[in-house]
Design a protein around this motif. Structure first.
Motif, PDB file in Angstrom:
ATOM      1  N   ALA A   1     -36.261  -9.795   0.245  1.00  0.00           N
ATOM      2  CA  ALA A   1     -34.881  -8.758  -0.544  1.00  0.00           C
ATOM      3  C   ALA A   1     -35.654  -8.019  -0.955  1.00  0.00           C
ATOM      4  N   GLY A   2     -36.689  -9.137  -2.231  1.00  0.00           N
ATOM      5  CA  GLY A   2     -37.505  -7.771  -3.117  1.00  0.00           C
ATOM      6  C   GLY A   2     -38.139  -6.448  -2.697  1.00  0.00           C
ATOM      7  N   HIS A   3     -38.816  -6.726  -1.578  1.00  0.00           N
ATOM      8  CA  HIS A   3     -39.795  -5.588  -1.224  1.00  0.00           C
ATOM      9  C   HIS A   3     -38.198  -5.113  -0.879  1.00  0.00           C
ATOM     10  N   ALA A   4     -37.340  -5.010   0.112  1.00  0.00           N
ATOM     11  CA  ALA A   4     -36.072  -4.270   0.976  1.00  0.00           C
ATOM     12  C   ALA A   4     -35.458  -3.323  -0.730  1.00  0.00           C
ATOM     13  N   SER A   5     -35.449  -4.478  -1.642  1.00  0.00           N
ATOM     14  CA  SER A   5     -34.526  -3.799  -2.518  1.00  0.00           C
ATOM     15  C   SER A   5     -35.859  -2.264  -2.940  1.00  0.00           C
ATOM     16  N   THR A   6     -37.478  -2.564  -3.508  1.00  0.00           N
ATOM     17  CA  THR A   6     -37.785  -1.776  -4.436  1.00  0.00           C
ATOM     18  C   THR A   6     -38.070  -0.209  -2.868  1.00  0.00           C
ATOM     19  N   THR A   7     -37.888  -1.230  -1.787  1.00  0.00           N
ATOM     20  CA  THR A   7     -37.978   0.587  -1.064  1.00  0.00           C
ATOM     21  C   THR A   7     -36.522   0.880  -0.518  1.00  0.00           C
ATOM     22  N   ALA A   8     -35.646   0.930  -0.646  1.00  0.00           N
ATOM     23  CA  ALA A   8     -34.275   1.605  -1.086  1.00  0.00           C
ATOM     24  C   ALA A   8     -34.334   2.017  -2.100  1.00  0.00           C
ATOM     25  N   VAL A   9     -35.133   1.489  -2.785  1.00  0.00           N
ATOM     26  CA  VAL A   9     -34.928   3.019  -5.218  1.00  0.00           C
ATOM     27  C   VAL A   9     -35.468   3.948  -4.101  1.00  0.00           C
ATOM     28  N   ALA A  10     -37.069   3.529  -3.743  1.00  0.00           N
ATOM     29  CA  ALA A  10     -38.137   4.370  -2.879  1.00  0.00           C
ATOM     30  C   ALA A  10     -37.029   5.632  -1.938  1.00  0.00           C
ATOM     31  N   LEU A  11     -36.544   4.951  -1.501  1.00  0.00           N
ATOM     32  CA  LEU A  11     -36.137   6.128  -0.242  1.00  0.00           C
ATOM     33  C   LEU A  11     -35.017   7.425  -0.314  1.00  0.00           C
ATOM     34  N   HIS A  12     -34.165   5.963  -1.901  1.00  0.00           N
ATOM     35  CA  HIS A  12     -33.228   7.123  -2.196  1.00  0.00           C
ATOM     36  C   HIS A  12     -33.635   8.595  -3.151  1.00  0.00           C
ATOM     37  N   ALA A  13     -34.882   7.787  -4.336  1.00  0.00           N
ATOM     38  CA  ALA A  13     -35.647   8.720  -4.584  1.00  0.00           C
ATOM     39  C   ALA A  13     -36.295  10.446  -3.814  1.00  0.00           C
ATOM     40  N   ASP A  14     -36.457   9.428  -2.783  1.00  0.00           N
ATOM     41  CA  ASP A  14     -36.988  11.076  -1.762  1.00  0.00           C
ATOM     42  C   ASP A  14     -36.122  11.261  -0.669  1.00  0.00           C
ATOM     43  N   LEU A  15     -34.922  11.010  -0.649  1.00  0.00           N
ATOM     44  CA  LEU A  15     -33.800  11.723  -0.230  1.00  0.00           C
ATOM     45  C   LEU A  15     -33.177  12.702  -1.575  1.00  0.00           C
ATOM     46  N   LEU A  16     -32.911  12.425  -2.172  1.00  0.00           N
ATOM     47  CA  LEU A  16     -32.640  12.490  -3.722  1.00  0.00           C
ATOM     48  C   LEU A  16     -33.197  14.752  -4.156  1.00  0.00           C
ATOM     49  N   GLU A  17     -35.205  13.862  -3.735  1.00  0.00           N
ATOM     50  CA  GLU A  17     -36.221  14.918  -3.974  1.00  0.00           C
ATOM     51  C   GLU A  17     -35.817  16.278  -2.844  1.00  0.00           C
TER      52      GLU A  17
END
Length: 293
Positions: free
Chosen positions: A274-290
């Protein structure tokens, strides 16, 4: 064709957490859940902070309930095909900008009759997940033929939960160095082949080919792990030692494809997935925002 920001494929702990984090980031998420989690046969999920030994069904049901207030659409189906579609992906009749693989692993159990019958109850793999409940009781560690090093390592680990541990190597012979380490840890060794395992209500009967039976409170086994889905391979993601290769943000070697939980890090507990998934989701959101900016 509907368009979503992200498709999360897999609805166990990692997939639900990825969908939750992305939903809270106001992303439009499509979650695919085939209802067949790896830990479905377990009585309880242990060692998960804030959740006191729930069943896998109850824990995942709570996760689904949490998603209801966000823009997360759940599809109760298995995904067997993801296609690159321009600068995004097609999942069935839907188009997504990014894909999160949370498909997880499947366990290959030792080839001993009866092991699978009580898998997840009295026959388990991880001492950190199940050792506390059977502490200070007779335990047997069953190795997997051909993997003596892993079998020894597991028995040594298990000895921290009980002073009455027997390692059954199921025919594998051990080196003098391994026997010395096991002796120091107080682990007994039986090298005979194991004929069958017969789970009872509160103990396991481990029958050796000599006719002798061992009666531990629980049987711990060595398992091999394999990817539960070949989606990552067919998308062209790099796979090393059975795990999908990712960077610190869960990004695979294919742009737009991310992998979370045990799909990428097989040794993770449920809470670690769950922790790994949360960290990845934050990175994915930032990538989409970029991309959007």
């Amino acid at each position: 064709m509907k368009t979503y920001d992200v498709a999360v494929i897999g609805g166990s702990v990692a997939g639900l957490q990825a969908a939750l984090t992305l939903g809270r980031a106001r992303r439009r998420v499509l979650l695919f859940d085939d209802g067949d989690p790896r830990n479905r046969t377990a009585d309880h999920v242990h060692n998960y902070l804030g959740a006191e030994n729930p069943s896998p069904t109850d824990l995942l049901a709570t996760g689904h309930h949490q998603l209801e207030q966000y823009d997360v659409e759940v599809r109760d189906t298995r995904v067997d095909e993801v296609a690159v579609d321009g600068d995004g992906f097609a999942v069935g009749s839907d188009r997504v900008r990014a894909v999160v693989l949370a498909t997880g692993l499947r366990d290959e159990l030792p080839d001993v009759p009866g092991v699978a019958k009580s898998w997840g109850r009295l026959v388990v793999a991880c001492p950190h997940c199940h050792g506390w409940e059977v502490r200070d009781q007779p335990l047997v560690q069953l190795g997997m033929r051909g993997l003596p090093d892993r079998s020894v390592a597991r028995a040594l680990l298990l000895s921290r939960w009980s002073s009455d541990v027997i390692l059954c190597t199921d025919g594998d012979e051990l080196t003098d160095e391994q026997l010395t380490k096991l002796g120091k840890a107080g682990v007994q060794v039986r090298t005979e082949r194991v004929e069958a395992v017969h789970p009872g209500d509160d103990q396991v009967r481990v029958l050796l080919t000599t006719g002798e039976a061992l009666l531990p409170r629980a049987l711990f086994v060595v398992v091999r792990q394999h990817q539960q889905s070949d989606l990552a391979e067919r998308l062209g993601c790099e796979i090393v030692d059975g795990a999908v290769s990712v960077d610190g943000g869960g990004r695979t070697t294919v742009p737009g494809v991310y992998a979370v939980g045990t799909t990428a890090v097989p040794a993770l507990f449920a809470i670690g997935a769950a922790g790994h998934a949360s960290t990845t989701a934050v990175a994915l959101h930032a990538d989409l925002l970029e991309q959007e900016l």
